[in-house]
Design a protein around this motif. Structure first.
Motif, mmCIF file in Angstrom:
data_model
loop_
_atom_site.group_PDB
_atom_site.id
_atom_site.type_symbol
_atom_site.label_atom_id
_atom_site.label_comp_id
_atom_site.label_asym_id
_atom_site.label_seq_id
_atom_site.Cartn_x
_atom_site.Cartn_y
_atom_site.Cartn_z
ATOM 1 N N SER A 1 0.927 -1.049 -0.159
ATOM 2 C CA SER A 1 0.101 -0.004 -0.032
ATOM 3 C C SER A 1 1.130 1.355 -0.006
ATOM 4 O O SER A 1 1.994 1.402 0.304
ATOM 5 C CB SER A 1 -1.138 0.092 1.121
ATOM 6 O OG SER A 1 -0.201 0.176 2.421
ATOM 7 N N SER B 1 -3.247 -0.460 -6.989
ATOM 8 C CA SER B 1 -3.342 1.054 -7.891
ATOM 9 C C SER B 1 -2.440 2.124 -7.213
ATOM 10 O O SER B 1 -2.170 1.662 -5.884
ATOM 11 C CB SER B 1 -4.932 1.576 -7.970
ATOM 12 O OG SER B 1 -5.446 1.683 -6.660
ATOM 13 N N TYR C 1 -10.870 -7.286 -9.593
ATOM 14 C CA TYR C 1 -10.290 -6.319 -8.582
ATOM 15 C C TYR C 1 -11.285 -6.246 -7.608
ATOM 16 O O TYR C 1 -12.388 -6.529 -7.505
ATOM 17 C CB TYR C 1 -10.114 -4.964 -9.478
ATOM 18 C CG TYR C 1 -11.493 -4.153 -9.836
ATOM 19 C CD1 TYR C 1 -12.149 -3.423 -9.031
ATOM 20 C CD2 TYR C 1 -11.607 -4.547 -11.302
ATOM 21 C CE1 TYR C 1 -13.433 -2.832 -9.598
ATOM 22 C CE2 TYR C 1 -12.855 -3.849 -11.441
ATOM 23 C CZ TYR C 1 -13.809 -3.166 -10.807
ATOM 24 O OH TYR C 1 -14.752 -2.478 -11.424
ATOM 25 N N VAL C 2 -11.081 -5.505 -6.218
ATOM 26 C CA VAL C 2 -11.942 -5.148 -5.358
ATOM 27 C C VAL C 2 -11.328 -3.534 -4.899
ATOM 28 O O VAL C 2 -10.144 -3.228 -5.104
ATOM 29 C CB VAL C 2 -11.537 -5.951 -4.019
ATOM 30 C CG1 VAL C 2 -12.184 -7.419 -4.150
ATOM 31 C CG2 VAL C 2 -10.010 -5.826 -3.339
ATOM 32 N N ASP C 3 -12.577 -2.806 -4.537
ATOM 33 C CA ASP C 3 -12.133 -1.475 -4.070
ATOM 34 C C ASP C 3 -12.181 -1.404 -2.661
ATOM 35 O O ASP C 3 -13.084 -2.219 -1.846
ATOM 36 C CB ASP C 3 -13.075 -0.497 -4.914
ATOM 37 C CG ASP C 3 -13.142 -0.263 -6.051
ATOM 38 O OD1 ASP C 3 -11.954 -0.336 -6.795
ATOM 39 O OD2 ASP C 3 -14.104 0.050 -6.997
ATOM 40 N N ARG C 4 -11.242 -0.606 -2.185
ATOM 41 C CA ARG C 4 -11.248 -0.142 -0.822
ATOM 42 C C ARG C 4 -12.629 0.488 -0.355
ATOM 43 O O ARG C 4 -12.944 1.477 -0.939
ATOM 44 C CB ARG C 4 -10.009 0.553 -0.452
ATOM 45 C CG ARG C 4 -9.751 0.613 1.133
ATOM 46 C CD ARG C 4 -8.575 1.438 1.321
ATOM 47 N NE ARG C 4 -7.385 1.145 0.886
ATOM 48 C CZ ARG C 4 -6.654 0.088 1.518
ATOM 49 N NH1 ARG C 4 -7.003 -0.378 2.848
ATOM 50 N NH2 ARG C 4 -5.289 -0.168 1.064
ATOM 51 N N ARG C 5 -13.321 0.040 0.918
ATOM 52 C CA ARG C 5 -14.345 0.786 1.258
ATOM 53 C C ARG C 5 -13.867 1.668 2.391
ATOM 54 O O ARG C 5 -13.689 2.901 2.233
ATOM 55 C CB ARG C 5 -15.380 -0.180 2.043
ATOM 56 C CG ARG C 5 -16.149 -0.996 0.741
ATOM 57 C CD ARG C 5 -17.022 -1.991 1.358
ATOM 58 N NE ARG C 5 -17.703 -2.591 0.419
ATOM 59 C CZ ARG C 5 -18.801 -3.527 0.507
ATOM 60 N NH1 ARG C 5 -18.798 -4.048 1.864
ATOM 61 N NH2 ARG C 5 -19.518 -3.891 -0.522
ATOM 62 N N TYR D 1 -5.793 -5.327 -7.589
ATOM 63 C CA TYR D 1 -6.117 -6.214 -8.571
ATOM 64 C C TYR D 1 -5.688 -7.617 -8.238
ATOM 65 O O TYR D 1 -4.429 -7.588 -7.538
ATOM 66 C CB TYR D 1 -5.518 -5.892 -9.848
ATOM 67 C CG TYR D 1 -6.027 -4.580 -10.856
ATOM 68 C CD1 TYR D 1 -7.007 -4.669 -11.624
ATOM 69 C CD2 TYR D 1 -5.757 -3.164 -10.167
ATOM 70 C CE1 TYR D 1 -7.724 -3.776 -12.287
ATOM 71 C CE2 TYR D 1 -6.317 -1.969 -10.724
ATOM 72 C CZ TYR D 1 -7.297 -2.275 -11.849
ATOM 73 O OH TYR D 1 -7.848 -1.208 -12.108
ATOM 74 N N GLN E 1 -6.402 2.636 -3.461
ATOM 75 C CA GLN E 1 -7.761 2.184 -3.296
ATOM 76 C C GLN E 1 -8.432 0.948 -3.907
ATOM 77 O O GLN E 1 -9.570 0.864 -3.709
ATOM 78 C CB GLN E 1 -8.546 3.560 -3.718
ATOM 79 C CG GLN E 1 -8.108 4.805 -2.751
ATOM 80 C CD GLN E 1 -8.509 4.485 -1.276
ATOM 81 O OE1 GLN E 1 -9.442 4.219 -0.888
ATOM 82 N NE2 GLN E 1 -7.312 4.655 -0.555
ATOM 83 N N ARG E 2 -7.600 0.462 -4.980
ATOM 84 C CA ARG E 2 -8.175 -0.672 -5.664
ATOM 85 C C ARG E 2 -6.717 -1.661 -5.666
ATOM 86 O O ARG E 2 -5.707 -1.210 -5.707
ATOM 87 C CB ARG E 2 -8.513 -0.289 -7.100
ATOM 88 C CG ARG E 2 -8.876 -1.527 -8.051
ATOM 89 C CD ARG E 2 -9.469 -0.978 -9.194
ATOM 90 N NE ARG E 2 -10.946 -0.149 -9.267
ATOM 91 C CZ ARG E 2 -11.511 -0.066 -9.845
ATOM 92 N NH1 ARG E 2 -11.310 0.067 -11.453
ATOM 93 N NH2 ARG E 2 -12.730 0.450 -9.612
ATOM 94 N N TRP F 1 -12.848 -4.097 2.151
ATOM 95 C CA TRP F 1 -12.923 -4.207 0.797
ATOM 96 C C TRP F 1 -14.120 -4.458 0.260
ATOM 97 O O TRP F 1 -14.976 -5.222 1.061
ATOM 98 C CB TRP F 1 -11.924 -5.344 0.146
ATOM 99 C CG TRP F 1 -10.566 -4.759 0.744
ATOM 100 C CD1 TRP F 1 -9.848 -5.144 1.861
ATOM 101 C CD2 TRP F 1 -9.549 -3.937 -0.243
ATOM 102 N NE1 TRP F 1 -8.501 -4.630 1.787
ATOM 103 C CE2 TRP F 1 -8.495 -3.843 0.636
ATOM 104 C CE3 TRP F 1 -9.775 -3.366 -1.314
ATOM 105 C CZ2 TRP F 1 -7.002 -3.241 0.015
ATOM 106 C CZ3 TRP F 1 -8.579 -2.698 -1.821
ATOM 107 C CH2 TRP F 1 -7.335 -2.443 -1.072
#
Length: 300
Positions: A41, A93, A120-124, A100, A97-98, A129
């Motif tokens: 990160s 990314s 992919y997953v996006d951070r909440r 893959y 925030q993303r 996630w």
């Protein structure tokens, strides 16, 4: 790029070949299995990687975080598929925030026949996630996709053994276009009749390190971007008698993390300097990682 800078790049690769890669895997993550393909990160406090079995045929996506000055033991993230599903090759990314990764989830075929696709997953919020999302065709295909690496312009570099390439597998780049995607093969300057199947690109877009098996195990092949095309540089050969995978170039383009066999420890992460005077604060040292910012008090 000037001729002088090109010469300096070639000399830097020669220095890397003369240097010895050093084992980097934190003791809390090292096992008798195969640790590979880390991603960090932006604040240096989270690491995703995957662990393969000793034959390197089954893969598990894992997560570690910086706790009390050391990397925690790796656990499966909340969004991971069941252990019967292969998942690997995580990549943050640029803004963190993303995330893959590749996965065989959703493929009804037996494990040994399923192909890996890019998800992919996006951070909440915090370490939470969202639900995994599968990228559409033509990014994914009926063949396997490997090591997706998002680029600053929103494109994704990845490997695939889809039909129509130059060899057994090739390196591709997918560009977002009008709500969809356009996929381009990186061409004969990078791809050969053999198998090029993983690649990472430096943050400035000038250096690419490709993993290719050209008949003598998988090794590391660097390329420099020159006048609109990728120019091959001398091969990086940390160790000829084992294969290397999962390259990750440092933000300054001067260091390289990768995985290779390490005796009884199976596969471990190794660090190699590609040039003189690299930023030695990378890979992130958990003991010196920045503390997370405090969340502001807000009413829901």
């Amino acid at each position: 790029m000037t001729g002088l800078r090109w010469l300096l790049v070639a000399l830097a690769i020669d220095v890397a070949n003369a240097a010895e890669a050093v084992s980097w895997t934190p003791s809390t993550l090292s096992t008798d299995q195969y640790e590979s393909s880390p991603t960090f990160s932006p604040d240096g406090r989270q690491m995703f990687l995957f662990r393969g079995d000793r034959p390197f045929r089954q893969y598990e996506l894992l997560y570690s975080q910086c706790v009390d000055g050391q990397w925690s033991a790796a656990i499966r993230p909340e969004f991971a598929a069941p252990p019967t599903v292969d998942e690997a090759d995580p990549a943050f990314s640029a803004d963190g925030q993303r995330l893959y990764f590749v996965s065989t989830r959703g493929d009804p075929r037996p494990r040994e026949q399923a192909d890996l696709d890019i998800w992919y997953v996006d951070r909440r919020e915090g370490d939470r996630w969202g639900d995994p999302v599968q990228l559409p065709e033509p990014v994914n295909s009926p063949a396997s996709e490997l090591l997706p690496r998002p680029q600053p312009d929103g494109s994704i570099v990845f490997g695939s053994d889809r039909p129509g390439g130059f060899g057994e597998s090739d390196i591709y780049r997918a560009y977002p276009v009008d709500g969809g995607w356009r996929v381009e093969n990186l061409g004969a300057g990078v791809n050969t009749k053999f198998s090029e199947y993983e690649a990472d690109v430096s943050r400035d877009g000038q250096l690419m390190v490709v993993v290719a098996d050209r008949g003598d195990r998988s090794h590391l092949y660097p390329f420099q971007f020159e006048h609109g095309e990728w120019i091959a540089q001398p091969r990086i050969v940390p160790k000829l008698d084992v294969f290397q995978v999962g390259p990750l170039i440092s933000p300054d383009g001067r260091r390289l993390l990768f995985a290779q066999a390490n005796g009884e420890r199976s596969g471990e992460l190794f660090l190699l300097d590609l040039a003189a005077n690299p930023n030695r604060s990378w890979p992130p040292d958990c003991r010196e990682a920045k503390a997370p910012r405090k969340a502001s008090a807000q009413n829901d």
